[in-house]
Design a protein around this motif. Structure first.
Motif, mmCIF file in Angstrom:
data_model
loop_
_atom_site.group_PDB
_atom_site.id
_atom_site.type_symbol
_atom_site.label_atom_id
_atom_site.label_comp_id
_atom_site.label_asym_id
_atom_site.label_seq_id
_atom_site.Cartn_x
_atom_site.Cartn_y
_atom_site.Cartn_z
ATOM 1 N N ASN A 1 2.724 -1.430 1.298
ATOM 2 C CA ASN A 1 3.444 -2.456 2.035
ATOM 3 C C ASN A 1 2.543 -3.691 2.028
ATOM 4 O OD1 ASN A 1 4.358 -4.224 4.133
ATOM 5 N ND2 ASN A 1 5.584 -2.541 4.927
ATOM 6 N N ILE A 2 2.905 -4.681 1.219
ATOM 7 C CA ILE A 2 2.020 -5.837 1.042
ATOM 8 C C ILE A 2 1.888 -6.679 2.306
ATOM 9 C CG2 ILE A 2 2.357 -5.924 -1.456
ATOM 10 C CD1 ILE A 2 4.178 -8.387 -0.955
ATOM 11 N N ASP A 3 2.797 -6.488 3.254
ATOM 12 C CA ASP A 3 2.742 -7.259 4.494
ATOM 13 C C ASP A 3 1.913 -6.587 5.579
ATOM 14 O OD1 ASP A 3 4.418 -9.321 3.501
ATOM 15 O OD2 ASP A 3 6.175 -8.094 3.938
ATOM 16 N N THR A 4 2.018 -5.261 5.715
ATOM 17 C CA THR A 4 1.359 -4.576 6.834
ATOM 18 C C THR A 4 0.106 -3.804 6.444
ATOM 19 O OG1 THR A 4 2.744 -2.602 6.620
ATOM 20 C CG2 THR A 4 3.554 -4.370 8.068
ATOM 21 N N HIS A 5 -0.072 -3.472 5.187
ATOM 22 C CA HIS A 5 -1.293 -2.792 4.771
ATOM 23 C C HIS A 5 -2.362 -3.854 4.505
ATOM 24 C CE1 HIS A 5 0.959 1.033 3.255
ATOM 25 N NE2 HIS A 5 1.170 0.766 4.537
ATOM 26 N N THR A 6 -3.413 -3.817 5.321
ATOM 27 C CA THR A 6 -4.474 -4.822 5.220
ATOM 28 C C THR A 6 -5.854 -4.203 4.999
ATOM 29 O OG1 THR A 6 -4.818 -4.892 7.617
ATOM 30 C CG2 THR A 6 -3.197 -6.440 6.700
ATOM 31 N N LYS A 7 -6.033 -2.960 5.428
ATOM 32 C CA LYS A 7 -7.328 -2.271 5.350
ATOM 33 C C LYS A 7 -7.167 -0.946 4.607
ATOM 34 C CE LYS A 7 -9.338 -5.293 8.117
ATOM 35 N NZ LYS A 7 -10.336 -6.212 7.684
ATOM 36 N N ARG A 8 -8.273 -0.431 4.103
ATOM 37 C CA ARG A 8 -8.228 0.841 3.374
ATOM 38 C C ARG A 8 -7.681 1.960 4.248
ATOM 39 N NH1 ARG A 8 -12.398 4.967 1.890
ATOM 40 N NH2 ARG A 8 -13.899 3.685 3.022
ATOM 41 N N SER A 9 -7.900 1.894 5.545
ATOM 42 C CA SER A 9 -7.383 2.924 6.455
ATOM 43 C C SER A 9 -5.854 2.951 6.491
ATOM 44 C CB SER A 9 -7.957 2.738 7.865
ATOM 45 O OG SER A 9 -7.664 1.435 8.337
ATOM 46 N N ASP A 10 -5.194 1.904 5.999
ATOM 47 C CA ASP A 10 -3.722 1.877 5.928
ATOM 48 C C ASP A 10 -3.191 2.636 4.712
ATOM 49 O OD1 ASP A 10 -3.405 0.220 8.220
ATOM 50 O OD2 ASP A 10 -3.830 -1.555 6.992
ATOM 51 N N VAL A 11 -4.052 2.948 3.760
ATOM 52 C CA VAL A 11 -3.632 3.598 2.519
ATOM 53 C C VAL A 11 -3.584 5.110 2.726
ATOM 54 C CG1 VAL A 11 -4.172 3.967 0.081
ATOM 55 C CG2 VAL A 11 -4.616 1.739 1.139
ATOM 56 N N THR A 12 -2.460 5.710 2.342
ATOM 57 C CA THR A 12 -2.288 7.154 2.454
ATOM 58 C C THR A 12 -2.214 7.773 1.064
ATOM 59 O OG1 THR A 12 0.121 6.896 2.504
ATOM 60 C CG2 THR A 12 -1.024 6.935 4.636
ATOM 61 N N ASN A 13 -2.310 9.072 1.023
ATOM 62 C CA ASN A 13 -2.108 9.839 -0.207
ATOM 63 C C ASN A 13 -3.113 9.517 -1.313
ATOM 64 O OD1 ASN A 13 0.392 11.399 0.515
ATOM 65 N ND2 ASN A 13 1.083 9.309 0.894
ATOM 66 N N GLU A 14 -4.384 9.343 -0.919
ATOM 67 C CA GLU A 14 -5.427 9.223 -1.942
ATOM 68 C C GLU A 14 -5.511 10.558 -2.678
ATOM 69 O OE1 GLU A 14 -10.128 8.021 -2.556
ATOM 70 O OE2 GLU A 14 -9.396 8.389 -0.529
ATOM 71 N N VAL A 15 -5.706 10.507 -3.981
ATOM 72 C CA VAL A 15 -5.797 11.742 -4.758
ATOM 73 C C VAL A 15 -7.097 12.470 -4.417
ATOM 74 C CG1 VAL A 15 -4.448 10.766 -6.646
ATOM 75 C CG2 VAL A 15 -6.930 10.751 -6.793
ATOM 76 N N SER A 16 -7.118 13.759 -4.732
ATOM 77 C CA SER A 16 -8.341 14.543 -4.615
ATOM 78 C C SER A 16 -8.351 15.533 -5.760
ATOM 79 C CB SER A 16 -8.412 15.265 -3.263
ATOM 80 O OG SER A 16 -7.354 16.192 -3.157
ATOM 81 N N PHE B 1 -1.824 -7.661 -2.070
ATOM 82 C CA PHE B 1 -1.610 -7.574 -0.632
ATOM 83 C C PHE B 1 -1.714 -8.978 -0.032
ATOM 84 C CE2 PHE B 1 -3.003 -3.292 -1.741
ATOM 85 C CZ PHE B 1 -2.024 -2.533 -1.110
ATOM 86 N N ASN B 2 -0.794 -9.313 0.883
ATOM 87 C CA ASN B 2 -0.783 -10.654 1.462
ATOM 88 C C ASN B 2 -2.070 -10.963 2.227
ATOM 89 O OD1 ASN B 2 1.623 -11.660 0.438
ATOM 90 N ND2 ASN B 2 2.819 -10.579 1.969
ATOM 91 N N SER B 3 -2.684 -9.962 2.826
ATOM 92 C CA SER B 3 -3.946 -10.190 3.534
ATOM 93 C C SER B 3 -5.045 -10.653 2.578
ATOM 94 C CB SER B 3 -4.384 -8.924 4.270
ATOM 95 O OG SER B 3 -4.525 -7.847 3.362
ATOM 96 N N PHE B 4 -4.980 -10.229 1.307
ATOM 97 C CA PHE B 4 -5.964 -10.678 0.318
ATOM 98 C C PHE B 4 -5.867 -12.185 0.117
ATOM 99 C CE2 PHE B 4 -6.633 -11.775 -4.221
ATOM 100 C CZ PHE B 4 -8.007 -11.670 -4.249
#
Length: 141
Positions: free
Chosen positions: A37-52, A6-9
């Motif tokens: 999205n390496i440009d706009t995803h910066t925080k864990r809250s941006d991540v969707t579809n975590e498995v369960s 991720f670019n924010s990293f």
């Protein structure tokens, strides 16, 4: 999508917000529906579809025995950790997101990288194994 940083990293590692060998770094599993999205995803809250599923805890697992080393032969910095085993799991994942866990809200947790498994991996009441590359998880240089 292939593995990606991720670019924010890149910013966070440069300004000292993330210290790979001393911070709590977690691996969160995601389904195929997650599109990083390496440009706009910066925080864990941006991540969707975590498995369960059985055996998997939301937010993922902390990496153990993290190391950061310098390779003067190939002029690279390498981040590595122990391989991950999620025991007695019934889950299907397409990839994983590495992030710095601050221990609170997901909106504070900085993203590091997306690891693409290449296809869905499934475990049914067994071990879900993630074996990192022998050369390290992240190589800079």
């Amino acid at each position: 999508m292939a593995n990606a940083i991720f670019n924010s990293f890149k910013r966070d590692i440069a300004n000292g917000s993330i210290d790979l060998d001393t911070d709590t770094i977690k691996l969160m599993l995601v389904a195929a529906a997650y599109v990083p999205n390496i440009d706009t995803h910066t925080k864990r809250s941006d991540v969707t579809n975590e498995v369960s599923g059985a055996g998997y805890t939301a937010g993922g697992v902390a990496l153990a025995n993290k190391t950061v080393t310098m390779n003067t032969t190939s002029d690279k910095g390498v981040f590595d950790a122990d391989d991950v085993v999620i025991s007695t799991a019934t889950i299907t994942a397409r990839g994983a997101v590495l992030y710095k866990s601050r221990g609170g809200a997901s909106s504070a947790d900085e993203l590091i990288a997306y690891l693409d498994f290449g296809s869905d991996i499934t475990s049914t009441a067994g071990n879900f194994n993630i074996a990192f590359d022998a050369n390290g998880i992240i190589t800079l240089g």
